[in-house]
Design an enzyme around this catalytic site. Structure first.
Site, PDB file in Angstrom:
ATOM      1  N   ASP A 295       9.594   2.707   1.758  1.00  0.00           N
ATOM      2  CA  ASP A 295       8.463   3.644   2.053  1.00  0.00           C
ATOM      3  C   ASP A 295       8.187   3.571   3.596  1.00  0.00           C
ATOM      4  OD1 ASP A 295       5.793   4.674   2.643  1.00  0.00           O
ATOM      5  OD2 ASP A 295       5.093   3.825   0.724  1.00  0.00           O
TER       6      ASP A 295
ATOM      7  N   PHE B 240       0.939  -1.078  -0.024  1.00  0.00           N
ATOM      8  CA  PHE B 240      -0.044  -0.259  -0.024  1.00  0.00           C
ATOM      9  C   PHE B 240       0.883   1.276  -0.187  1.00  0.00           C
ATOM     10  CE2 PHE B 240      -2.340   3.685   1.776  1.00  0.00           C
ATOM     11  CZ  PHE B 240      -3.460   3.477   1.025  1.00  0.00           C
TER      12      PHE B 240
ATOM     13  N   LYS C 201       2.945  11.280   6.919  1.00  0.00           N
ATOM     14  CA  LYS C 201       1.995  11.338   8.127  1.00  0.00           C
ATOM     15  C   LYS C 201       2.606  11.910   9.153  1.00  0.00           C
ATOM     16  CE  LYS C 201      -0.155   7.038   6.293  1.00  0.00           C
ATOM     17  NZ  LYS C 201      -1.295   7.930   6.077  1.00  0.00           N
TER      18      LYS C 201
END
Length: 404
Positions: free
Chosen positions: A230, A145, A259
C-alpha cells in the site's frame, strides 16, 4: 485563535453546523492556494506541511497539471468504462512502465484501491493458488491504515476507526508491524496475500526495521503468497524514491496507489500488477463508473510523466535530508523522537509539553499547517515543491512553540 471580527469564525461555525463531525479540522478556512502556500478567507497565508496527506505532492495548482485539466475539461470528462477514451491507454501504459508491471486497474480513492487489491488477491488465491472456496486469508499489520470501509476497518487496530462498525469481515490475520517472525508464522496454506504499508503514515510515519521488507518479499515468494504494498501515501516521490519499497530494493507483486496520482485535482487511484495477478478479473467482476475517466487520466498521465524524470524524487531526498537534520536538532528540546524518510516525518513531542493537537493549533497560529495523530505525535509532509527556506521557516516555528 482568530479575531471575532474576521470571516473565519463564522465559516467555521457554518461548517460545524451543516457537516457530519467525522473530522476535527483546525479552525482555518482556506480560500486559495499556490505551490506550498495556502491563503484563508481573511487573507492570512499558511505554509502547508500536510499536503493533503500526500495527495498534493506536487503542490497546489501545479501549472502543468492545471493545464492538463483545463485542456481536458474542454474536450471530454466522462464516458464510463463501457467505452474507451483517448487518454486511457496512455495513462495505463505509462503507469505500468513506471511500476515495472504489466497491467493497471484504475479506480478513484485509496480505499477503493485497497478493496480492489483484496478482491484480486482472493480471486487469485482461489483460481491460481488453489485455496479452497471461502478459506482465503490475508496477513496485515498492527497500526495499519488502509482506509475506512467496513471491510478495511475490520482489520484495523485503531478503535476510533473500528468500534461500533461491526459485524466485521473475516479473513484477516493481524501481526505486529516490523516483526518478520510473527508474519512468517501467520502464513498458512490458505494465505493469499500479505498487505502492508512500507511506511505506516497514520501511525506516525513509522519506518520498519532494516531488512524487514526484503524478508517479507522473500517469505511471500517462498510460500506462494502475494506481497501487496500500500503505497497510497508513501509512493510517488514522497520518501525520496518513486516508491518507499525502492529504498530496500523490494518489488511487490501489487502496488496500491492513490492520493498524489490525481495531482491534487481529481481523485485517482490504481492497482498495478502483472497479468498473472490482475488477469484473474473478467468482465462484470469488478468496476467503477468514474474509475479511469478522461479527466482523471489526463491529469494522472502528467503526474506519471513528471515522476518519470526523477526530479521530484531527487528533491524529496535532498530536501528531506535537510528537514530531518533540522528536526533532529530539536530532540531533547521538546521532541522525543523523529522518524521518516524524504519529505515525510513523524515527530513525538514530549507529552508533558502538549498534545499533538495543541502543537498543530500553535503551529497554525504561526502560519504552518500540520496534522496530529495518536496523542503527542504530529506528521509533517510538505509538498515536494517546498524550498529550503520554507523548510527552515517551518522548523523555526516548531522550535518556537516547543520552547514557548
Amino acid at each position: 485563535m482568530v479575531d471575532d471580527m474576521l470571516r473565519t469564525p463564522g465559516a467555521v461555525r457554518d461548517a460545524e453546523r451543516w457537516t457530519a463531525h467525522n473530522y476535527h479540522p483546525l479552525p482555518v478556512v482556506i480560500s486559495s492556494a499556490e505551490g506550498a502556500w495556502l491563503t484563508d478567507v481573511d487573507g492570512r497565508r499558511y505554509l502547508d506541511f500536510l499536503a493533503g496527506y500526500s495527495a498534493l505532492n506536487f503542490g497546489h495548482r501545479h501549472p502543468t497539471l492545471i493545464a492538463a485539466a483545463h485542456a481536458q475539461l474542454d474536450r471530454l470528462t466522462l464516458t464510463s468504462r463501457a467505452f474507451i477514451h483517448d487518454q486511457f491507454a496512455d495513462f495505463c501504459r505509462e503507469l505500468a512502465e513506471l511500476c515495472g508491471k504489466d497491467m493497471v486497474l484504475p479506480m478513484n480513492t485509496g480505499a477503493e484501491a485497497v478493496e480492489t487489491g483484496i478482491k484480486v488477491a482472493r480471486k487469485w488465491g482461489y483460481q491460481v493458488k488453489g485455496v479452497p472456496a471461502g478459506q482465503a486469508n490475508i496477513v496485515v499489520a498492527e497500526g495499519n491504515f488502509h482506509g475506512r470501509t467496513t471491510t478495511i476497518v475490520s482489520f484495523s487496530t485503531d478503535e476510533d476507526a473500528r468500534a461500533d462498525f461491526g459485524p466485521y469481515t473475516p479473513g484477516f490475520t493481524v501481526v505486529p508491524y516490523g516483526d518478520l517472525d510473527a508474519l512468517t508464522a501467520a502464513i498458512d496454506e490458505n494465505t493469499v496475500a500479505v498487505l502492508l504499508e512500507p511506511i505506516q503514515g497514520e501511525q506516525g510515519v513509522v519506518v520498519p526495521p532494516e531488512g524487514y521488507l526484503p524478508g517479507v518479499r522473500a517469505v511471500c515468494t517462498e510460500r506462494n503468497v502475494l506481497f501487496i504494498a500500500d503505497e497510497i501515501q508513501s509512493g510517488l516521490g514522497r520518501t525520496g524514491a518513486t516508491f518507499a519499497c525502492d529504498h530496500e530494493g523490494v518489488t511487490p507483486d501489487m502496488y496500491l496507489l492513490g492520493k498524489a496520482l490525481g495531482g491534487g485535482i481529481v481523485p485517482v487511484s490504481a492497482v498495478v500488477a502483472n497479468a498473472d495477478v490482475l488477469g484473474v478479473l473478467k468482465p462484470g467482476q469488478h468496476g467503477s463508473t468514474f474509475g479511469g475517466n478522461p479527466l482523471a487520466c489526463a491529469v494522472a498521465v502528467e503526474v506519471v510523466r513528471m515522476l518519470a524524470t526523477g526530479e521530484f524524487q531527487r528533491r524529496s531526498a535532498e530536501l528531506g535530508a535537510r528537514l530531518h537534520a533540522r528536526l533532529r536538532e530539536l530532540i531533547g528540546k521538546g521532541l522525543v523522537a523523529v522518524r521518516g524518510r524524504g519529505l515525510w516525518a513523524g515527530l513525538d513531542i514530549d507529552p508533558a509539553l502538549m498534545t499533538g493537537r495543541e502543537a498543530c493549533e500553535r503551529l497554525a497560529e504561526r502560519g504552518v499547517l500540520a496534522k496530529d495523530t495518536h496523542g503527542s505525535t504530529i506528521r509533517l509532509a510538505p509538498p515536494l515543491v517546498v524550498t529550503e527556506e520554507e523548510i527552515d521557516h517551518a522548523v523555526t516555528q516548531l522550535a518556537a512553540i516547543l520552547t514557548a
